[in-house]
Write a protein that holds these residues in place. Structure first.
Motif, PDB file in Angstrom:
ATOM      1  N   TYR A  72       1.048  -0.633   0.136  1.00  0.00           N
ATOM      2  CA  TYR A  72      -0.136  -0.003  -0.062  1.00  0.00           C
ATOM      3  C   TYR A  72       0.995   1.277   0.025  1.00  0.00           C
ATOM      4  O   TYR A  72       1.759   1.376   1.191  1.00  0.00           O
ATOM      5  CB  TYR A  72      -1.298   0.368   1.867  1.00  0.00           C
ATOM      6  CG  TYR A  72      -1.407  -1.062   1.289  1.00  0.00           C
ATOM      7  CD1 TYR A  72      -3.197  -1.296   0.557  1.00  0.00           C
ATOM      8  CD2 TYR A  72      -1.601  -2.426   1.844  1.00  0.00           C
ATOM      9  CE1 TYR A  72      -4.175  -1.747   1.161  1.00  0.00           C
ATOM     10  CE2 TYR A  72      -2.375  -3.687   1.493  1.00  0.00           C
ATOM     11  CZ  TYR A  72      -3.819  -3.034   1.038  1.00  0.00           C
ATOM     12  OH  TYR A  72      -4.846  -4.128   1.353  1.00  0.00           O
ATOM     13  N   VAL A  73       0.248   1.971  -1.106  1.00  0.00           N
ATOM     14  CA  VAL A  73       1.049   3.013  -0.825  1.00  0.00           C
ATOM     15  C   VAL A  73       0.837   4.691  -0.537  1.00  0.00           C
ATOM     16  O   VAL A  73      -1.148   4.445  -0.741  1.00  0.00           O
ATOM     17  CB  VAL A  73       1.759   4.220  -2.325  1.00  0.00           C
ATOM     18  CG1 VAL A  73       2.734   2.481  -2.405  1.00  0.00           C
ATOM     19  CG2 VAL A  73       0.544   4.425  -3.497  1.00  0.00           C
ATOM     20  N   GLN A  74       1.287   5.729  -0.004  1.00  0.00           N
ATOM     21  CA  GLN A  74       0.161   6.449   0.730  1.00  0.00           C
ATOM     22  C   GLN A  74      -0.078   7.044  -0.464  1.00  0.00           C
ATOM     23  O   GLN A  74       0.277   7.527  -1.590  1.00  0.00           O
ATOM     24  CB  GLN A  74       0.690   7.956   1.118  1.00  0.00           C
ATOM     25  CG  GLN A  74       1.924   7.137   2.451  1.00  0.00           C
ATOM     26  CD  GLN A  74       0.680   6.599   3.015  1.00  0.00           C
ATOM     27  OE1 GLN A  74       0.629   7.213   3.878  1.00  0.00           O
ATOM     28  NE2 GLN A  74       0.938   6.015   4.023  1.00  0.00           N
ATOM     29  N   LYS A  75      -1.666   7.242  -0.750  1.00  0.00           N
ATOM     30  CA  LYS A  75      -2.933   8.772  -1.212  1.00  0.00           C
ATOM     31  C   LYS A  75      -2.209  10.198  -0.840  1.00  0.00           C
ATOM     32  O   LYS A  75      -2.964  10.635  -0.341  1.00  0.00           O
ATOM     33  CB  LYS A  75      -3.973   8.415  -1.531  1.00  0.00           C
ATOM     34  CG  LYS A  75      -4.707   8.675  -2.759  1.00  0.00           C
ATOM     35  CD  LYS A  75      -6.056   7.431  -2.003  1.00  0.00           C
ATOM     36  CE  LYS A  75      -6.994   7.951  -3.373  1.00  0.00           C
ATOM     37  NZ  LYS A  75      -8.535   7.503  -3.390  1.00  0.00           N
ATOM     38  N   SER A  76      -1.696  10.656  -1.441  1.00  0.00           N
ATOM     39  CA  SER A  76      -1.166  11.951  -0.916  1.00  0.00           C
ATOM     40  C   SER A  76      -2.135  13.765  -1.044  1.00  0.00           C
ATOM     41  O   SER A  76      -2.349  13.241  -2.614  1.00  0.00           O
ATOM     42  CB  SER A  76       0.621  12.467  -0.882  1.00  0.00           C
ATOM     43  OG  SER A  76       1.577  11.144  -0.481  1.00  0.00           O
ATOM     44  N   ALA A  77      -1.821  14.319  -0.434  1.00  0.00           N
ATOM     45  CA  ALA A  77      -2.599  15.666  -0.965  1.00  0.00           C
ATOM     46  C   ALA A  77      -1.363  16.849  -0.788  1.00  0.00           C
ATOM     47  O   ALA A  77      -0.224  16.763  -0.864  1.00  0.00           O
ATOM     48  CB  ALA A  77      -3.898  16.092   0.351  1.00  0.00           C
ATOM     49  N   LEU A  78      -2.054  18.037  -1.200  1.00  0.00           N
ATOM     50  CA  LEU A  78      -0.689  19.078  -1.577  1.00  0.00           C
ATOM     51  C   LEU A  78      -0.436  19.162  -0.594  1.00  0.00           C
ATOM     52  O   LEU A  78       0.773  19.521  -0.590  1.00  0.00           O
ATOM     53  CB  LEU A  78      -1.597  20.232  -1.687  1.00  0.00           C
ATOM     54  CG  LEU A  78      -2.616  20.233  -3.982  1.00  0.00           C
ATOM     55  CD1 LEU A  78      -2.975  21.217  -3.804  1.00  0.00           C
ATOM     56  CD2 LEU A  78      -1.005  19.537  -4.631  1.00  0.00           C
ATOM     57  N   PRO A  79      -0.856  19.666   0.293  1.00  0.00           N
ATOM     58  CA  PRO A  79       0.001  19.671   2.035  1.00  0.00           C
ATOM     59  C   PRO A  79       1.243  18.822   2.163  1.00  0.00           C
ATOM     60  O   PRO A  79       1.897  19.020   2.532  1.00  0.00           O
ATOM     61  CB  PRO A  79      -1.155  19.421   3.600  1.00  0.00           C
ATOM     62  CG  PRO A  79      -2.474  19.453   2.696  1.00  0.00           C
ATOM     63  CD  PRO A  79      -2.705  19.270   1.318  1.00  0.00           C
ATOM     64  N   ASP A  80       0.697  17.682   1.671  1.00  0.00           N
ATOM     65  CA  ASP A  80       2.074  17.017   2.137  1.00  0.00           C
ATOM     66  C   ASP A  80       3.299  17.010   0.947  1.00  0.00           C
ATOM     67  O   ASP A  80       4.047  16.834   1.226  1.00  0.00           O
ATOM     68  CB  ASP A  80       2.070  15.443   1.532  1.00  0.00           C
ATOM     69  CG  ASP A  80       0.314  14.550   2.438  1.00  0.00           C
ATOM     70  OD1 ASP A  80       1.093  14.617   3.650  1.00  0.00           O
ATOM     71  OD2 ASP A  80       0.073  13.939   1.614  1.00  0.00           O
ATOM     72  N   LEU A  81       2.716  17.140  -0.414  1.00  0.00           N
ATOM     73  CA  LEU A  81       3.855  18.095  -1.164  1.00  0.00           C
ATOM     74  C   LEU A  81       4.642  19.233  -0.932  1.00  0.00           C
ATOM     75  O   LEU A  81       6.187  19.766  -0.771  1.00  0.00           O
ATOM     76  CB  LEU A  81       3.280  18.086  -2.125  1.00  0.00           C
ATOM     77  CG  LEU A  81       3.904  18.835  -3.930  1.00  0.00           C
ATOM     78  CD1 LEU A  81       4.877  17.728  -4.159  1.00  0.00           C
ATOM     79  CD2 LEU A  81       3.091  18.961  -5.441  1.00  0.00           C
ATOM     80  N   ASN A  82       3.513  20.182  -0.308  1.00  0.00           N
ATOM     81  CA  ASN A  82       4.071  21.520   0.504  1.00  0.00           C
ATOM     82  C   ASN A  82       5.744  20.879   0.933  1.00  0.00           C
ATOM     83  O   ASN A  82       6.279  21.148   1.237  1.00  0.00           O
ATOM     84  CB  ASN A  82       3.109  22.478   0.677  1.00  0.00           C
ATOM     85  CG  ASN A  82       2.225  23.163  -0.137  1.00  0.00           C
ATOM     86  OD1 ASN A  82       2.746  22.745  -1.553  1.00  0.00           O
ATOM     87  ND2 ASN A  82       1.244  23.032   0.355  1.00  0.00           N
ATOM     88  N   GLN A  83       4.784  20.066   2.058  1.00  0.00           N
ATOM     89  CA  GLN A  83       6.047  19.717   3.088  1.00  0.00           C
ATOM     90  C   GLN A  83       7.910  19.585   2.394  1.00  0.00           C
ATOM     91  O   GLN A  83       8.573  19.688   2.525  1.00  0.00           O
ATOM     92  CB  GLN A  83       5.568  18.370   4.562  1.00  0.00           C
ATOM     93  CG  GLN A  83       5.615  19.105   5.584  1.00  0.00           C
ATOM     94  CD  GLN A  83       4.963  17.368   6.413  1.00  0.00           C
ATOM     95  OE1 GLN A  83       4.288  16.770   5.506  1.00  0.00           O
ATOM     96  NE2 GLN A  83       5.573  18.096   7.579  1.00  0.00           N
ATOM     97  N   ALA A  84       7.397  18.536   1.189  1.00  0.00           N
ATOM     98  CA  ALA A  84       8.457  18.205   0.747  1.00  0.00           C
ATOM     99  C   ALA A  84       8.628  19.043   0.125  1.00  0.00           C
ATOM    100  O   ALA A  84      10.375  18.713  -0.053  1.00  0.00           O
ATOM    101  CB  ALA A  84       8.261  16.816  -0.469  1.00  0.00           C
ATOM    102  N   VAL A  85       8.739  19.976  -0.073  1.00  0.00           N
ATOM    103  CA  VAL A  85       9.014  20.811  -1.277  1.00  0.00           C
ATOM    104  C   VAL A  85       9.657  22.098  -0.540  1.00  0.00           C
ATOM    105  O   VAL A  85      11.078  22.650  -0.479  1.00  0.00           O
ATOM    106  CB  VAL A  85       8.142  21.619  -1.874  1.00  0.00           C
ATOM    107  CG1 VAL A  85       8.569  22.457  -2.813  1.00  0.00           C
ATOM    108  CG2 VAL A  85       7.786  20.475  -3.058  1.00  0.00           C
ATOM    109  N   SER A  86       9.389  22.598   1.012  1.00  0.00           N
ATOM    110  CA  SER A  86       9.703  23.230   1.740  1.00  0.00           C
ATOM    111  C   SER A  86      11.190  22.575   2.389  1.00  0.00           C
ATOM    112  O   SER A  86      11.984  23.089   2.121  1.00  0.00           O
ATOM    113  CB  SER A  86       9.587  23.326   3.120  1.00  0.00           C
ATOM    114  OG  SER A  86       7.940  24.041   2.638  1.00  0.00           O
ATOM    115  N   SER A  87      10.859  21.062   2.912  1.00  0.00           N
ATOM    116  CA  SER A  87      12.604  20.797   3.192  1.00  0.00           C
ATOM    117  C   SER A  87      13.463  20.735   1.801  1.00  0.00           C
ATOM    118  O   SER A  87      14.377  21.055   2.460  1.00  0.00           O
ATOM    119  CB  SER A  87      11.583  19.360   3.979  1.00  0.00           C
ATOM    120  OG  SER A  87      11.721  17.699   2.907  1.00  0.00           O
TER     121      SER A  87
END
Ligand code: NAD
Ligand code: DO4
Length: 483
Positions: free
Chosen positions: A38-53
């Motif tokens: 099973y893999v994560q069904k991510s949303a934009l807040p997850d992406l935003n966190q990844a881009v900020s890091s």
């Protein structure tokens, strides 16, 4: 049965569940009832966190020497090598290509990491004579910043690595969104990079829908470059989104790759190469042979030899010994292939062999290796990318006619000719509109140290791999120094 695990996103050095709390199953295309993970069904807040890091870490990462960055890649290569069998098995179970092919691809991933580790010690600029005799003028290169990596399912190890490794060695940080079909395999690559000790934030993995996470990467104001491999439809959308906000982008897309078989060709070599180039990986390579353009003098002999070999192909679960061809990677792809076969028949092609779902394999997305005869240039199966195990045979009188037909598509990725005649070879090299031209060798097969990319609608005219990767992942800075 292997244990079914849930794979998390990797953000800022932490394995993290998506903010949605939702997961998606990645299934085995050879048996749709088997869940690989099973893999994560991510949303934009997850992406935003990844881009900020990734953004926060990039300034520190670029300050390391190329050699230091290379050492991380070398370590990751050794870890991947030590897990080669396990990761190759995951790839076969998740995507369907046979285990020997998956092992070969994983070994290729190891080699790509080692190649780009070496890039950390190679030259990145030139000294250029200034018109001022007291000045020093030279070029250097700087990383773009944060790179968004969007990858397809057909080379689940090689493509993510051939994008991430050069991005990293030249000092960029990365957020990757793999195809969901092969997100478990990608999570395992990220595990290797994490275990190699890459600092938190340098590489981030966010899984989820292309329309959400992929599009989100293309639109994100803090993503400085997007490297994409996949379909033309999606690639164009990504290119437009990146262009609209002034980000750099690189698109590697479809192909409709021809082989030309000349009257003087070694037919055994040509048949083997057509088989391997067209049907290995179930025809799901951007470089796969799709159109087989044969001179009339050898057409019947070639066709007979090819059919004899195609009939020997064993179709089934790629994990099993003795299986030559696995399933299509997903149900949508199977439907697409079957609908192209139907269209081929409707438009007047002669179905010589295959064309159906093999009996007794109904739990998977299998289709027989398929050969069409009497295909003409205007037919849909001669024009559009099928991305499946379908060969279209086309008869021509002359090499000039063959080249005209070969070039008469919107794509221009790879192409081969089989001939013993040096004149034919040179004409082909000069006249064939493709980014990769191969003589007496199959249309698939990319070497990691050479530039790879297409002409026409196959690419954004950029090149990946080899030293060519530096052109996308860096900007040139010209420096003028006067004491
Ligand atoms: N030229 C090459 O090097 C090369 C290599 C491999 C595959 N391909 C092409 O890839 C295609 C098959 O792969 P696929 O089905 O995974 O392609 P695809 O375009 O459907 O998906 C590729 C990636 O883009 C993502 N995506 C989907 N919609 C998106 C959107 N709106 N915005 C941003 N990202 C989005 C997907 O989730 C996936 O990660 C074929 O056309 C093949 O020719 C090309
Ligand atoms: O699918 C595109 C990549 C093709 C490739 O790597 C190969 O042909 O080896």
């Amino acid at each position: 049965m292997a244990e079914v695990c849930t794979y998390l996103n990797y953000i800022n050095g932490q394995w993290t569940a998506s903010s949605t709390g939702e997961v998606e199953a990645s299934i085995n295309p050879a048996n749709k009832h088997e869940i690989i993970g099973y893999v994560q069904k991510s949303a934009l807040p997850d992406l935003n966190q990844a881009v900020s890091s990734a953004k926060a870490m990039q300034k520190k990462w670029k300050k390391l020497s190329g050699n230091e960055r290379g050492n991380y890649l070398l370590k990751a290569a050794s870890i991947l090598e030590s897990r080669l069998d396990e990761i190759a098995e995951t790839m076969t179970r998740e995507m369907g290509k046979t285990l020997p092919e998956a092992k070969g691809e994983t070994a290729r991933g190891v080699a790509i990491l080692r190649y780009y580790a070496g890039e950390g010690l190679r030259s990145i600029g030139d000294v250029i004579p200034s018109t001022d005799s007291e000045a020093l003028m030279f070029t250097t290169r700087v990383p773009l910043g944060v790179i968004g990596v969007i990858t397809p399912w057909n080379f689940p190890v090689a493509i993510p690595i051939w994008k991430m490794a050069p991005a990293l060695i030249y000092g960029n940080t990365v957020v990757i969104k793999p195809a969901t079909e092969t997100a478990v395999t990608c999570a395992k690559i990220i595990e290797c990079l994490a275990e190699a000790g890459l600092p938190a934030g340098v590489v981030n993995l966010v899984t989820g829908a292309g329309s959400v996470i992929g599009q989100g990467l293309a639109d994100h104001p803090d993503v400085n470059g997007i490297t994409f491999t996949g379909s033309n439809e999606v690639g164009k959308r990504i290119g437009q989104a990146a262009l609209a906000r002034g980000a750099k982008y690189q698109l590697e897309m479809g192909g409709k790759n021809p082989v030309i078989v000349a009257n003087d060709a070694d037919l055994n070599v040509a048949v083997e190469a057509t088989l391997s180039g067209g049907l290995r990986s179930t025809g799901q390579k951007c470089t796969a042979t799709s159109r087989v353009i044969v001179q009339s003098g050898v057409y019947d002999a070639f066709k007979e030899k090819l059919l004899q070999k195609v009939k020997e192909i064993t179709v089934g679960d790629g994990m099993k010994d003795g299986i030559w061809m696995g399933p299509c990677a997903n149900e949508g792809q199977l439907r697409t292939v079957l609908s192209y076969i139907e269209k081929g028949i409707q438009e007047g092609g002669t179905l010589l062999y295959g064309g159906r779902q093999p009996q007794g394999l109904g739990n998977g997305f299998f289709v027989e290796p398929t050969v069409f005869d009497n295909v003409t240039g205007n037919m849909t199966i001669a024009q559009e990318e099928i991305f499946g195990p379908v060969l279209a045979l086309m008869k021509v009188e002359t090499i000039e006619e063959a080249l005209q037909l070969a070039n008469d598509v919107v794509f221009g990725l790879s192409a081969s000719i089989f001939t013993a005649n040096i004149g034919n070879m040179l004409t082909f090299i000069n006249e064939m509109d493709a980014g990769l031209v191969r003589i007496n060798a199959e249309s698939a097969g990319v070497e990691l140290q050479a530039p790879f990319g297409g002409m026409k609608q196959s690419s954004s005219h950029s090149r990946e791999q080899g030293r060519a990767a530096i052109e996308f992942f860096t900007s040139v800075k010209t420096v003028f120094v006067k004491a």
